[in-house]
Design a protein around this motif. Structure first.
Motif, short mmCIF file in Angstrom:
data_model
loop_
_atom_site.label_atom_id
_atom_site.label_comp_id
_atom_site.label_asym_id
_atom_site.label_seq_id
_atom_site.Cartn_x
_atom_site.Cartn_y
_atom_site.Cartn_z
N UNK A 19 0.83 -1.20 0.00
CA UNK A 19 0.00 0.00 0.00
C UNK A 19 0.86 1.26 0.00
N UNK A 20 0.46 2.30 -0.75
CA UNK A 20 1.13 3.60 -0.63
C UNK A 20 1.00 4.10 0.80
N UNK A 21 1.89 4.98 1.21
CA UNK A 21 1.89 5.45 2.59
C UNK A 21 0.53 6.01 3.00
N UNK A 22 -0.09 6.81 2.14
CA UNK A 22 -1.36 7.43 2.53
C UNK A 22 -2.55 6.49 2.39
N UNK A 23 -2.32 5.27 1.87
CA UNK A 23 -3.40 4.30 1.76
C UNK A 23 -3.19 3.10 2.69
N UNK A 24 -2.08 3.09 3.40
CA UNK A 24 -1.74 1.94 4.21
C UNK A 24 -2.03 2.15 5.67
N UNK A 25 -1.16 1.55 6.50
CA UNK A 25 -1.39 1.57 7.94
C UNK A 25 -0.86 2.83 8.61
N UNK A 26 -0.26 3.71 7.82
CA UNK A 26 0.27 4.93 8.41
C UNK A 26 1.73 4.86 8.76
N UNK A 27 2.35 3.66 8.54
CA UNK A 27 3.77 3.57 8.85
C UNK A 27 4.57 4.35 7.81
N UNK A 28 5.66 4.92 8.25
CA UNK A 28 6.50 5.70 7.34
C UNK A 28 7.48 4.77 6.64
N UNK A 29 7.60 4.92 5.33
CA UNK A 29 8.59 4.16 4.60
C UNK A 29 9.52 5.13 3.89
#
Length: 497
Positions: A475-485
């Protein structure tokens, strides 16, 4: 790193305890696994921050279970402490799917490497996830059987990793990729519960949960046991090498073979520069003065194979193939395939690093896409080789670059993104077999809408609601769990397939 009491702190860091590196946790893991199945020192876990991609992500602890029960106990312990858990096979993945971008506990399945059951009569096998792909074929070939999915890394990649990424390979054009050969799975869910989905014979009923799990990249569950189909070796095989003076002629040949209703067992293409580099290393018999070659294989009943090979020969010559060779024996056939399957390693001899891409296009778009790839290479200042599954439009452009040069690394990322974007623009997809992982997560919006992501999130959250299982993937960062990558600034030296 330094210990203070029961807790490990980073040198120079504020007095905040590490999320996981406590002596208590180490002792608890040792109680489950024993002391020889845990790595936690920085110099020991360093190796596991890499796979075969250009991504990096270092775990805090690496553990080596041998049974499903041990995996369950590890996952339960991690869930109690809110520790991310990442599954890993042989580390041959090309999208960063088995890395730990947020740190955490990495479960290496290399010691879960037993073939649990072989059912020759019904052509089935049950294996642990750490069984090496080619080892399964070697275990059953005396009975005239084999495991069909054959990634280029099949001598080292594991079946668990193949299932996680839904891996393909040159010989999956006719018989299908990994999902077509998996009938049942044993899983450990993010809370440690052990469940089974599917059945050994593979007859789907109600919801196809096995199909859902294959290719989910370790974001829904950890796979601890796999039931697979075994295929029977064909009566006859013919391997053809078609030699062309232009890439366009080779590309148009592929489209015409398909239009004639012929589905070869394999149909691979190498461009001229790439095949010369491979030939210099492997000496497989590739012509040094051609613009492209097609490596085509047909298999089945002897009479049908002879007819198909003759028709393919005719099609190749119609599209200006200057020569069509047929391998005279198994030795010559094996040498041709050795050239194809060791091609990434051959390119690694001429560059400090290689970035192996994975995109899919309609077969009819091959000529223009290969032209566009070369334009992108010139735009960003890179030599880009092409070795790919031409039969299904699954491209593997290879960017040759120096990963020690940060600026060059950034340009390589930009070039790769431009290539994948173009694949989508002409009606293709982000990935054919390498997965999304860390590499392409931010490109997912090219294909999927907000509604698509919302549905995928609901499926994900039904099984992995805490996002502790393989975070930072797909998932893209803004569509995922909120974890920073965050992409690493210094990637690994050379990628291998």
């Amino acid at each position: 790193m330094r210990w203070h009491g029961d807790t490990l702190y980073s040198e120079g860091a504020p007095a905040q305890p590490s999320m996981l590196m406590t002596q208590t946790l180490i002792r608890q893991l040792e109680n489950i696994l024993g002391p020889d199945a845990i790595l936690h020192l920085p110099e020991d876990v360093l190796l596991y921050e890499y796979d075969a991609s250009v991504e990096k992500g270092r775990p805090d602890i690496v553990v080596f279970p041998q049974t499903t029960h041990e995996v369950s106990q590890i996952v339960k312990l991690a869930a109690q402490r809110d520790i991310p858990v990442i599954g890993r096979g042989a580390g041959t993945g090309l999208s960063g799917g088995a890395l730990a971008p947020t740190g955490g506990l990495l479960i290496a399945f290399t010691r879960m490497n037993r073939i649990l059951d072989l059912d020759f009569e019904n052509q089935r096998a049950v294996v642990q996830p750490g069984v090496v792909n080619l080892d399964l074929t070697r275990a059953v070939e005396h009975a005239g059987l084999y495991f069909a999915p054959d990634p280029s890394s099949q001598k080292s990649c594991t079946i668990g990793g193949n299932v996680a990424e839904n891996a393909g390979g040159p010989h999956t054009l006719a018989c299908g990729v990994t999902t077509n050969h998996v009938t049942a799975l044993e899983l450990v869910l993010p809370d440690g519960e052990i469940v089974r989905v599917g059945n050994k014979q593979g007859d789907p009923f109600l919801y196809d949960l096995t199909g859902l799990l294959v290719g989910s990249e370790g974001t829904l569950a950890l796979i601890t046991e796999i039931a697979v189909k075994l295929s029977r070796k064909p009566e006859a095989v013919k391997t053809l090498l078609a030699i062309f003076d232009t890439i366009d002629d080779a590309s148009e040949t592929v489209a015409d073979i398909t239009a004639r209703g012929i589905t070869p067992a394999a149909c691979e293409m190498l461009d001229g520069w790439t095949l010369r580099t491979v030939e210099d290393y492997i000496h497989a018999g590739f012509p040094l003065d051609s613009a492209a070659v097609l490596l085509i294989e047909v298999e089945g009943i002897a009479e049908a194979v002879t007819t198909q090979a003759a028709t393919i020969d005719e099609i190749c010559r119609f599209h200006q193939a200057r020569e069509v060779r047929i391998a005279r024996d198994d030795k010559e056939r094996d040498l041709l395939w050795k050239g194809r399957k060791n091609s990434f390693g051959a390119l690694g001899r001429v560059a400090a690093g290689i970035y192996v891409l994975d995109g899919v296009i309609p077969r009819s778009k091959l000529p223009q896409t290969l032209c566009r790839i070369q334009e992108i290479g010139q735009q960003f200042g890179f030599r880009i080789g092409n070795i790919f599954h031409a039969g299904d439009g699954n491209l593997h452009p290879i960017v040759l670059y120096d990963p020690r040069d940060t600026e060059q690394y950034q340009r390589a990322l930009q070039a790769s993104a431009a290539i994948i974007r173009y694949c989508v623009e002409v009606g293709g997809s982000l990935s054919g077999e390498h997965g999304i992982g860390m590499e392409k997560s931010e490109l997912m919006p090219l294909l999927f809408s907000d509604a698509d992501f919302a549905l995928m999130r609901r499926v994900h959250d039904a099984l992995n609601p805490t996002c502790l299982l393989n975070p930072g993937k797909v998932f893209p960062v803004n569509k995922g769990c909120g974890e920073t990558r965050v992409r690493p600034q210094v990637p690994q030296a050379v990628a291998h397939s």
